[in-house]
Scaffold this active site. Structure first.
Site, PDB file in Angstrom:
ATOM      1  N   TYR A 119      46.496  34.938  37.046  1.00 18.66           N
ATOM      2  CA  TYR A 119      45.902  36.091  37.742  1.00 18.66           C
ATOM      3  C   TYR A 119      46.969  37.159  37.995  1.00 18.66           C
ATOM      4  CZ  TYR A 119      44.225  38.712  41.841  1.00 18.66           C
ATOM      5  OH  TYR A 119      43.892  39.706  42.730  1.00 18.66           O
ATOM      6  N   THR A 157      47.761  43.522  43.481  1.00 20.49           N
ATOM      7  CA  THR A 157      47.919  42.347  44.348  1.00 20.49           C
ATOM      8  C   THR A 157      49.376  41.990  44.671  1.00 20.49           C
ATOM      9  OG1 THR A 157      47.554  39.942  44.381  1.00 20.49           O
ATOM     10  CG2 THR A 157      47.767  40.944  42.232  1.00 20.49           C
ATOM     11  N   ASP A 158      49.551  41.330  45.798  1.00 12.47           N
ATOM     12  CA  ASP A 158      50.862  40.765  46.174  1.00 12.47           C
ATOM     13  C   ASP A 158      51.272  39.646  45.214  1.00 12.47           C
ATOM     14  OD1 ASP A 158      48.667  39.272  47.137  1.00 12.47           O
ATOM     15  OD2 ASP A 158      49.863  38.321  48.692  1.00 12.47           O
ATOM     16  N   LYS A 169      47.226  40.980  36.448  1.00 16.73           N
ATOM     17  CA  LYS A 169      47.203  42.157  37.343  1.00 16.73           C
ATOM     18  C   LYS A 169      48.459  43.006  37.101  1.00 16.73           C
ATOM     19  CE  LYS A 169      44.600  43.036  40.347  1.00 16.73           C
ATOM     20  NZ  LYS A 169      43.363  43.862  40.364  1.00 16.73           N
ATOM     21  N   LEU A 187      35.769  44.828  48.555  1.00 21.80           N
ATOM     22  CA  LEU A 187      36.262  46.188  48.766  1.00 21.80           C
ATOM     23  C   LEU A 187      35.200  47.228  48.421  1.00 21.80           C
ATOM     24  CD1 LEU A 187      38.571  48.036  49.549  1.00 21.80           C
ATOM     25  CD2 LEU A 187      39.464  47.833  47.211  1.00 21.80           C
ATOM     26  N   ALA A 246      37.663  43.489  39.669  1.00 19.72           N
ATOM     27  CA  ALA A 246      38.754  42.700  39.097  1.00 19.72           C
ATOM     28  C   ALA A 246      38.271  41.274  38.889  1.00 19.72           C
ATOM     29  CB  ALA A 246      39.965  42.686  40.042  1.00 19.72           C
ATOM     30  N   TYR A 247      38.962  40.580  38.008  1.00 19.61           N
ATOM     31  CA  TYR A 247      38.762  39.134  37.893  1.00 19.61           C
ATOM     32  C   TYR A 247      39.636  38.523  38.995  1.00 19.61           C
ATOM     33  CZ  TYR A 247      38.480  34.437  35.942  1.00 19.61           C
ATOM     34  OH  TYR A 247      38.227  33.100  35.775  1.00 19.61           O
ATOM     35  N   TRP A 294      45.603  39.003  50.671  1.00 26.45           N
ATOM     36  CA  TRP A 294      44.777  38.169  51.555  1.00 26.45           C
ATOM     37  C   TRP A 294      43.555  38.944  52.091  1.00 26.45           C
ATOM     38  CZ3 TRP A 294      47.795  34.343  55.169  1.00 26.45           C
ATOM     39  CH2 TRP A 294      48.816  33.729  54.455  1.00 26.45           C
TER      40      TRP A 294
HETATM   41  N1  LIG Z   1      40.536  39.079  47.524  1.00 27.64           N
HETATM   42  C1  LIG Z   1      41.847  39.035  47.746  1.00 27.64           C
HETATM   43  O1  LIG Z   1      42.346  38.229  48.548  1.00 27.64           O
HETATM   44  C2  LIG Z   1      42.773  40.028  47.073  1.00 27.64           C
HETATM   45  C3  LIG Z   1      44.160  39.923  47.309  1.00 27.64           C
HETATM   46  C4  LIG Z   1      45.007  40.837  46.682  1.00 27.64           C
HETATM   47  C5  LIG Z   1      44.482  41.816  45.853  1.00 27.64           C
HETATM   48  N2  LIG Z   1      43.146  41.892  45.637  1.00 27.64           N
HETATM   49  C6  LIG Z   1      42.630  42.931  44.745  1.00 27.64           C
HETATM   50  O2  LIG Z   1      41.800  43.772  45.507  1.00 27.64           O
HETATM   51  C7  LIG Z   1      40.760  44.299  44.678  1.00 27.64           C
HETATM   52  C8  LIG Z   1      39.415  44.078  45.347  1.00 27.64           C
HETATM   53  O3  LIG Z   1      39.242  42.679  45.524  1.00 27.64           O
HETATM   54  P1  LIG Z   1      37.977  42.048  46.253  1.00 27.64           P
HETATM   55  O4  LIG Z   1      38.492  41.095  47.267  1.00 27.64           O
HETATM   56  O5  LIG Z   1      37.030  43.121  46.653  1.00 27.64           O
HETATM   57  O6  LIG Z   1      37.402  41.188  45.046  1.00 27.64           O
HETATM   58  P2  LIG Z   1      35.952  40.564  44.869  1.00 27.64           P
HETATM   59  O7  LIG Z   1      35.246  40.487  46.153  1.00 27.64           O
HETATM   60  O8  LIG Z   1      36.150  39.330  44.060  1.00 27.64           O
HETATM   61  O9  LIG Z   1      35.235  41.657  43.980  1.00 27.64           O
HETATM   62  C9  LIG Z   1      35.597  41.900  42.657  1.00 27.64           C
HETATM   63  C10 LIG Z   1      34.419  42.545  41.977  1.00 27.64           C
HETATM   64  O10 LIG Z   1      34.787  42.720  40.599  1.00 27.64           O
HETATM   65  C11 LIG Z   1      33.630  42.477  39.861  1.00 27.64           C
HETATM   66  N3  LIG Z   1      33.903  42.054  38.501  1.00 27.64           N
HETATM   67  C12 LIG Z   1      34.472  40.907  38.068  1.00 27.64           C
HETATM   68  N4  LIG Z   1      34.440  40.863  36.730  1.00 27.64           N
HETATM   69  C13 LIG Z   1      33.830  41.999  36.328  1.00 27.64           C
HETATM   70  C14 LIG Z   1      33.488  42.518  35.069  1.00 27.64           C
HETATM   71  N5  LIG Z   1      33.710  41.851  33.941  1.00 27.64           N
HETATM   72  N6  LIG Z   1      32.882  43.729  35.013  1.00 27.64           N
HETATM   73  C15 LIG Z   1      32.603  44.416  36.130  1.00 27.64           C
HETATM   74  N7  LIG Z   1      32.879  43.965  37.365  1.00 27.64           N
HETATM   75  C16 LIG Z   1      33.495  42.770  37.448  1.00 27.64           C
HETATM   76  C17 LIG Z   1      32.904  41.352  40.566  1.00 27.64           C
HETATM   77  O11 LIG Z   1      31.548  41.427  40.191  1.00 27.64           O
HETATM   78  P3  LIG Z   1      30.461  40.303  40.589  1.00 27.64           P
HETATM   79  O12 LIG Z   1      30.174  40.556  42.040  1.00 27.64           O
HETATM   80  O13 LIG Z   1      29.328  40.609  39.695  1.00 27.64           O
HETATM   81  O14 LIG Z   1      31.127  38.993  40.330  1.00 27.64           O
HETATM   82  C18 LIG Z   1      33.145  41.684  42.019  1.00 27.64           C
HETATM   83  O15 LIG Z   1      32.087  42.431  42.569  1.00 27.64           O
HETATM   84  C19 LIG Z   1      40.929  43.625  43.318  1.00 27.64           C
HETATM   85  O16 LIG Z   1      41.646  44.471  42.467  1.00 27.64           O
HETATM   86  C20 LIG Z   1      41.779  42.405  43.617  1.00 27.64           C
HETATM   87  O17 LIG Z   1      42.543  42.006  42.504  1.00 27.64           O
HETATM   88  C21 LIG Z   1      42.278  41.020  46.238  1.00 27.64           C
END
Ligand SMILES: NC(=O)c1ccc[n+]([C@@H]2O[C@H](COP(=O)([O-])OP(=O)(O)OC[C@H]3O[C@@H](n4cnc5c(N)ncnc54)[C@H](OP(=O)(O)O)[C@@H]3O)[C@@H](O)[C@H]2O)c1
Length: 299
Positions: A134, A110-111, A138, A12, A69-70, A160
Site C-alpha cells: 500500500y 499517507t504516513d 501511494k 474523506l 484510493a485503494y 490514522w
Molecule cells: N483511512 C486511513 O487511515 C488513511 C490513512 C492515511 C492516508 N489515507 C488516505 O486518505 C485518503 C482518503 O482515505 P479514506 O479513509 O477516505 O478511504 P476510504 O474510506 O477507504 O475511501 C476510499 C474510497 O476510494 C474508493 N475507491 C477504491 N477503489 C476505487 C476505484 N477503483 N475507483 C474509484 N474509487 C475507488 C472507494 O470506493 P468504494 O466505497 O466503492 O469501495 C472508497 O469510497 C486516501 O488517499 C487514503 O490513501 C487514509
C-alpha cells in the site's frame, strides 16, 4: 468554480460532502462553488478507459480533489497490481487530465510512505521508504503526480483516518467493545489520529486560500493530522472512556499480532508547513474523537 471530488463513498469524500451541505445551507449560496462527487460507478480508477471516458463526457473542472484510493492495507499485499493501478497509475492519469484541463489537483497520500524507524516526527522532505505494498503504491502515485504536474497540485499526507463513515479503528473498537469483555490492542505502534471532518475542513480551507488560487504555484507535499501522539492501545482506551464502554484493553506488541502487511512503528508527522503556508490549525486528537463518537459512530 467546478470542483470534482472522487471517492464519494469513502470517509474523506463523505466528510467533504457533509461540510459542503452545511456550508451551502448557512450561506444560502449553492452556486458559488459547484461540487460534483463521484464514486467508482461513475469513475473507476482501476480502469484507464473509465477515467478517460468520464472526463471526455463531462465539462472541464477547475479543481480535482482525489479522495479515492485503494486503502485495504493488508489485502494490497495480495492485490498489488490493482493497488498500483488505483494509487499510482490512476493518479498519474488524473494529473495529465488536470494539466490538459488547466485544473488544480489536490491529492491525498499517507504516513505509510515512511518506514517508521525515525524517533522524530517526519517532515515533508524526510526520506521515504515504504515497508508495505500500500505504502509503495501511494508513494509511486506521489512521485508520478509530481513528475507530470510540477505546478498546480498539492499532496496532503495524512494518518490514522477515522470518521462516522465506513470502516475504521474507532468504529471497530466500539463494535468489539460491546461484544467482548476484553481486547488486545497493539501498544508499540505510534501515530496521530485524524478525524476525517478536520481533514475535509483543511482541504476546503486550502481550496479557498489565495496561495492555492495562484496560477502556476509549485506542487508541494504537506502533512496533516490531528495534534499529539498516541499508540493504538491508548487510543482504544480513550475511545472506550469517551463512549463509556466497559471493556478491558490489554497492550500487546506488533509481533504478537502479525498481519499480512508490515506496519511502520512510528509515523508521527511534523505539520509546521501546512500551518505556515495555509494557516491550517490542527486540534489535539481527543476533542475531535469525542465529537465523532458523540455525533455518529454509536448509531
Ligand atoms: N483511512 C486511513 O487511515 C488513511 C490513512 C492515511 C492516508 N489515507 C488516505 O486518505 C485518503 C482518503 O482515505 P479514506 O479513509 O477516505 O478511504 P476510504 O474510506 O477507504 O475511501 C476510499 C474510497 O476510494 C474508493 N475507491 C477504491 N477503489 C476505487 C476505484 N477503483 N475507483 C474509484 N474509487 C475507488 C472507494 O470506493 P468504494 O466505497 O466503492 O469501495 C472508497 O469510497 C486516501 O488517499 C487514503 O490513501 C487514509
Amino acid at each position: 468554480m467546478r470542483i470534482l471530488v472522487t471517492g464519494k463513498n469513502g470517509q474523506l469524500g463523505q466528510s467533504i460532502n457533509k461540510l459542503i451541505n452545511i456550508e451551502t445551507k448557512i450561506e444560502n449560496n449553492p452556486n458559488s462553488n459547484k461540487y460534483t462527487f463521484v464514486g467508482r460507478e461513475e469513475l473507476d480508477l482501476s480502469s484507464e478507459s473509465s477515467i478517460s471516458h468520464y472526463f471526455d463526457n463531462n465539462n472541464k473542472f477547475d479543481i480535482i480533489i482525489n479522495c479515492a484510493a485503494y486503502t485495504q492495507v493488508d489485502k494490497a499485499e495480495q492485490e498489488a497490481e490493482l493497488a498500483n493501478q488505483v494509487n499510482h497509475l490512476a493518479v498519474k492519469q488524473l494529473a495529465s487530465i488536470a494539466n490538459e484541463q488547466q485544473a488544480k489537483l489536490i491529492h491525498v497520500s499517507t504516513d505509510y510512505v515512511f518506514d517508521g524507524e525515525s524517533d522524530k516526527p517526519y517532515t515533508e522532505t524526510d526520506k521515504t521508504n515504504p515497508i508495505n505494498v500500500y505504502g509503495k503504491t501511494k508513494l509511486a502515485g506521489e512521485k508520478a503526480l509530481q513528475a507530470v504536474m510540477p505546478t498546480n497540485a498539492i499532496i496532503i499526507r495524512t494518518s490514522w483516518v477515522y470518521s462516522e463513515y465506513g470502516n475504521n479503528f474507532v468504529k471497530t473498537m466500539l463494535r468489539l467493545g460491546k461484544e467482548r469483555d476484553e481486547l488486545n490492542v497493539v501498544s508499540d505502534q505510534i501515530g496521530s489520529p485524524t478525524y476525517a471532518t478536520d481533514l475535509a475542513n483543511a482541504i476546503l480551507n486550502i481550496v479557498q486560500s489565495i496561495e492555492f488560487k495562484e496560477v502556476g504555484q509549485k506542487t508541494q507535499v504537506y502533512h496533516y493530522s490531528n495534534a499529539g501522539k498516541v499508540s493504538w492501545y491508548d487510543f482504544a482506551k480513550e475511545i472506550f472512556k469517551i463512549a463509556k464502554v466497559d471493556c478491558k484493553v490489554n497492550p500487546i506488541t506488533m509481533q504478537q499480532y502479525p498481519m499480512p502487511a508490515k506496519r511502520p512503528k512510528n509515523t508521527l508527522m511534523n505539520k509546521d508547513k501546512i500551518v505556515k503556508v495555509f494557516n491550517i490549525l490542527h486540534s489535539p486528537w481527543r476533542g475531535p474523537l469525542e465529537l465523532c463518537i458523540r455525533d455518529g459512530t454509536q448509531g
